[in-house]
Design an enzyme around this catalytic site. Structure first.
Site, PDB file in Angstrom:
ATOM      1  N   SER A   1       0.825  -1.204   0.000  1.00 56.81           N
ATOM      2  CA  SER A   1       0.000   0.000   0.000  1.00 56.81           C
ATOM      3  C   SER A   1       0.859   1.253   0.000  1.00 56.81           C
ATOM      4  O   SER A   1       0.343   2.346  -0.227  1.00 56.81           O
ATOM      5  CB  SER A   1      -0.860   0.049   1.258  1.00 56.81           C
ATOM      6  OG  SER A   1      -1.641  -1.096   1.352  1.00 56.81           O
TER       7      SER A   1
ATOM      8  N   HIS B   1      -1.089  -2.478  -7.091  1.00 54.14           N
ATOM      9  CA  HIS B   1      -1.804  -2.189  -5.852  1.00 54.14           C
ATOM     10  C   HIS B   1      -3.310  -2.347  -6.045  1.00 54.14           C
ATOM     11  O   HIS B   1      -3.968  -1.459  -6.596  1.00 54.14           O
ATOM     12  CB  HIS B   1      -1.445  -0.761  -5.401  1.00 54.14           C
ATOM     13  CG  HIS B   1      -2.078  -0.357  -4.115  1.00 54.14           C
ATOM     14  ND1 HIS B   1      -2.500   0.922  -3.853  1.00 54.14           N
ATOM     15  CD2 HIS B   1      -2.376  -1.071  -3.010  1.00 54.14           C
ATOM     16  CE1 HIS B   1      -3.030   0.982  -2.650  1.00 54.14           C
ATOM     17  NE2 HIS B   1      -2.981  -0.222  -2.114  1.00 54.14           N
TER      18      HIS B   1
ATOM     19  N   GLU C   1      -3.789   0.264  -8.947  1.00 53.68           N
ATOM     20  CA  GLU C   1      -2.781   1.304  -9.140  1.00 53.68           C
ATOM     21  C   GLU C   1      -1.500   0.612  -9.598  1.00 53.68           C
ATOM     22  O   GLU C   1      -1.079  -0.359  -8.976  1.00 53.68           O
ATOM     23  CB  GLU C   1      -2.519   1.974  -7.771  1.00 53.68           C
ATOM     24  CG  GLU C   1      -2.684   3.449  -7.739  1.00 53.68           C
ATOM     25  CD  GLU C   1      -2.456   4.024  -6.332  1.00 53.68           C
ATOM     26  OE1 GLU C   1      -2.478   3.308  -5.317  1.00 53.68           O
ATOM     27  OE2 GLU C   1      -2.246   5.238  -6.277  1.00 53.68           O
TER      28      GLU C   1
ATOM     29  N   ASN D   1      -3.668   6.067  -1.383  1.00 49.01           N
ATOM     30  CA  ASN D   1      -3.442   6.124   0.067  1.00 49.01           C
ATOM     31  C   ASN D   1      -2.803   7.427   0.524  1.00 49.01           C
ATOM     32  O   ASN D   1      -2.938   7.819   1.680  1.00 49.01           O
ATOM     33  CB  ASN D   1      -2.620   4.924   0.526  1.00 49.01           C
ATOM     34  CG  ASN D   1      -3.473   3.674   0.511  1.00 49.01           C
ATOM     35  OD1 ASN D   1      -4.691   3.754   0.672  1.00 49.01           O
ATOM     36  ND2 ASN D   1      -2.860   2.526   0.309  1.00 49.01           N
TER      37      ASN D   1
HETATM   38  P1  NAD Z   1      -3.540  -9.634   6.198  1.00 45.67           P
HETATM   39  O1  NAD Z   1      -3.039  -9.412   7.562  1.00 45.67           O
HETATM   40  O2  NAD Z   1      -4.983  -9.958   5.983  1.00 45.67           O
HETATM   41  O3  NAD Z   1      -2.703 -10.804   5.463  1.00 45.67           O
HETATM   42  C1  NAD Z   1      -1.311 -10.874   5.448  1.00 45.67           C
HETATM   43  C2  NAD Z   1      -0.917 -12.335   5.264  1.00 45.67           C
HETATM   44  O4  NAD Z   1       0.514 -12.394   5.082  1.00 45.67           O
HETATM   45  C3  NAD Z   1      -1.247 -13.227   6.470  1.00 45.67           C
HETATM   46  O5  NAD Z   1      -1.979 -14.366   6.050  1.00 45.67           O
HETATM   47  C4  NAD Z   1       0.132 -13.622   6.994  1.00 45.67           C
HETATM   48  O6  NAD Z   1       0.162 -14.936   7.553  1.00 45.67           O
HETATM   49  C5  NAD Z   1       0.983 -13.541   5.736  1.00 45.67           C
HETATM   50  N1  NAD Z   1       2.406 -13.414   6.020  1.00 45.67           N
HETATM   51  C6  NAD Z   1       3.014 -12.706   6.996  1.00 45.67           C
HETATM   52  N2  NAD Z   1       4.348 -12.871   6.931  1.00 45.67           N
HETATM   53  C7  NAD Z   1       4.585 -13.705   5.893  1.00 45.67           C
HETATM   54  C8  NAD Z   1       5.768 -14.247   5.332  1.00 45.67           C
HETATM   55  N3  NAD Z   1       6.964 -13.968   5.840  1.00 45.67           N
HETATM   56  N4  NAD Z   1       5.641 -15.071   4.282  1.00 45.67           N
HETATM   57  C9  NAD Z   1       4.428 -15.368   3.757  1.00 45.67           C
HETATM   58  N5  NAD Z   1       3.275 -14.874   4.251  1.00 45.67           N
HETATM   59  C10 NAD Z   1       3.349 -14.055   5.303  1.00 45.67           C
HETATM   60  O7  NAD Z   1      -3.128  -8.314   5.368  1.00 45.67           O
HETATM   61  P2  NAD Z   1      -3.781  -7.726   4.024  1.00 45.67           P
HETATM   62  O8  NAD Z   1      -4.769  -6.697   4.383  1.00 45.67           O
HETATM   63  O9  NAD Z   1      -4.160  -8.852   3.133  1.00 45.67           O
HETATM   64  O10 NAD Z   1      -2.533  -6.928   3.406  1.00 45.67           O
HETATM   65  C11 NAD Z   1      -1.535  -7.572   2.632  1.00 45.67           C
HETATM   66  C12 NAD Z   1      -0.814  -6.549   1.762  1.00 45.67           C
HETATM   67  O11 NAD Z   1      -1.767  -5.891   0.924  1.00 45.67           O
HETATM   68  C13 NAD Z   1      -0.102  -5.433   2.526  1.00 45.67           C
HETATM   69  O12 NAD Z   1       1.078  -5.076   1.847  1.00 45.67           O
HETATM   70  C14 NAD Z   1      -1.099  -4.297   2.487  1.00 45.67           C
HETATM   71  O13 NAD Z   1      -0.510  -3.037   2.622  1.00 45.67           O
HETATM   72  C15 NAD Z   1      -1.656  -4.491   1.090  1.00 45.67           C
HETATM   73  N6  NAD Z   1      -2.985  -3.881   0.863  1.00 45.67           N
HETATM   74  C16 NAD Z   1      -3.950  -3.928   1.830  1.00 45.67           C
HETATM   75  C17 NAD Z   1      -5.194  -3.344   1.606  1.00 45.67           C
HETATM   76  C18 NAD Z   1      -6.276  -3.391   2.647  1.00 45.67           C
HETATM   77  O14 NAD Z   1      -7.267  -2.651   2.520  1.00 45.67           O
HETATM   78  N7  NAD Z   1      -6.170  -4.218   3.666  1.00 45.67           N
HETATM   79  C19 NAD Z   1      -5.448  -2.722   0.369  1.00 45.67           C
HETATM   80  C20 NAD Z   1      -4.455  -2.722  -0.629  1.00 45.67           C
HETATM   81  C21 NAD Z   1      -3.222  -3.301  -0.360  1.00 45.67           C
END
Ligand code: NAD
Length: 290
Positions: free
Chosen positions: A118, A139, A151, A189
């Site tokens: 993000s 993104h 994005e 963001n």
């Molecule tokens: P989340 O917490 O739901 O999921 C993250 C996952 O990553 C978990 O299942 C965790 O076990 C796994 N993980 C952690 N460390 C790891 C590793 N070393 N190897 C493999 N897997 C690992 O988080 P999310 O909301 O899905 O966010 C994930 C990414 O997407 C982030 O970079 C976030 O910034 C981005 N993002 C999030 C949103 C949102 O609205 N939540 C929107 C766009 C982008």
């Protein structure tokens, strides 16, 4: 020809990305460090595609075919056949660096790596891989199956063929692209998170309570969700991480994370995913906590 897409991180974003890739006909390989996250992700994807079937947006046969195209593993060797790997692990630079260290040796030399970060610098993440020219920011927005935007962020080294392939893929996934330069938090963001942070300040300073702040922005600015409801939806840890990236990356005090946001994250109140944030989600209807 792109055929197989790997996804690292089976959380809310990874699951959504797997969902749209599988429905678009790609073979999907999901990986998570936490083995328990994988069956949960499959369950969520199944439930979410089923919802689309019920609404007549896709057929039961297409759902079955999509579910069959998704495989899961905790072993990086399973990503060896991927043409593209989309990293969607926790928003933490150290975590992502560790992922790329394990990922690169497992990949075909021509495979592209995309990050769903993000806010973290694509140029810096690319430099942590063995292929900065084949690295790009992709993104997606949450919830991925619903939101139309992706994005696209080129790092300083990203080459044209990589950018073109990912732009075409975005369209194949049924999404529209907006191109952003590689500056902290990109476009969406950079604008959205300071608004959410300001909403938390408004709560912190007692200008309004949770309900009045969300009602004000829904009815007063025509936002489909209030900013605090949206923060819970995104995840308060992710919101805080983005504010840190803006604060550190742009060195401007206007991006100072609200102490109340910090406190919620320290308490483990991360929003919907932990059933408590600015709202309590333990019963049917979310209840404001302040
Ligand atoms: P989340 O917490 O739901 O999921 C993250 C996952 O990553 C978990 O299942 C965790 O076990 C796994 N993980 C952690 N460390 C790891 C590793 N070393 N190897 C493999 N897997 C690992 O988080 P999310 O909301 O899905 O966010 C994930 C990414 O997407 C982030 O970079 C976030 O910034 C981005 N993002 C999030 C949103 C949102 O609205 N939540 C929107 C766009 C982008």
């Amino acid at each position: 020809m792109m055929k197989t897409i790997g996804i690292i991180g089976a959380g809310q974003m990874g699951s959504g990305i797997a969902h749209v890739c599988a429905l678009a006909g790609f073979d999907v390989r999901m990986l998570d460090a936490n083995a328990e996250a994988l069956p949960k992700a499959i369950q969520n994807i199944d439930r979410n595609i089923e919802r689309q079937v019920q609404k007549g947006k896709t057929s039961a046969a297409d759902k079955a075919a999509a579910m069959k195209r998704i495989a899961t593993s905790t072993d990086y060797a399973s990503l060896g056949t991927c043409d593209l790997v989309i990293e969607a692990a926790t928003e933490n630079e150290a975590v992502k660096r560790e992922v790329f260290k394990k990922l690169c040796p497992a990949l075909k030399p021509e495979a592209i790596i995309a990050s769903n970060t993000s806010s973290i610098s694509i140029t810096r993440l690319a430099a942590a891989t063995d292929r900065p020219a084949k690295f790009i920011g992709m993104h997606f927005m949450n919830p991925v199956p619903v939101m139309a935007l992706v994005e696209l962020i080129r790092g300083i080294a990203t080459d044209d063929p990589t950018f073109q392939v990912i732009k075409e893929l975005t369209v194949k996934l049924g999404k529209s692209a907006a191109v952003a330069e590689d500056f902290p938090a990109f476009i969406v963001n950079r604008i959205l998170l300071p608004m959410i942070n300001e909403a938390v300040y408004t709560l912190y300073e007692g200008v309004g309570n949770v309900e009045s702040i969300d009602t004000a922005m829904k009815l007063g600015a025509n936002h489909p969700m209030g900013p605090l409801e949206l923060a819970d939806f995104i995840g308060l840890d992710t919101c805080l991480a983005v504010m840190h990236v803006l604060y550190d990356g742009l060195a401007d005090s206007k991006y100072r994370p609200c102490p109340l946001l910090v406190k919620y994250v320290e308490a483990g109140w991360l929003g919907r995913k932990t059933k408590r944030g600015f709202y309590d989600y333990s019963s049917e209807k979310p209840v404001p906590t302040r």
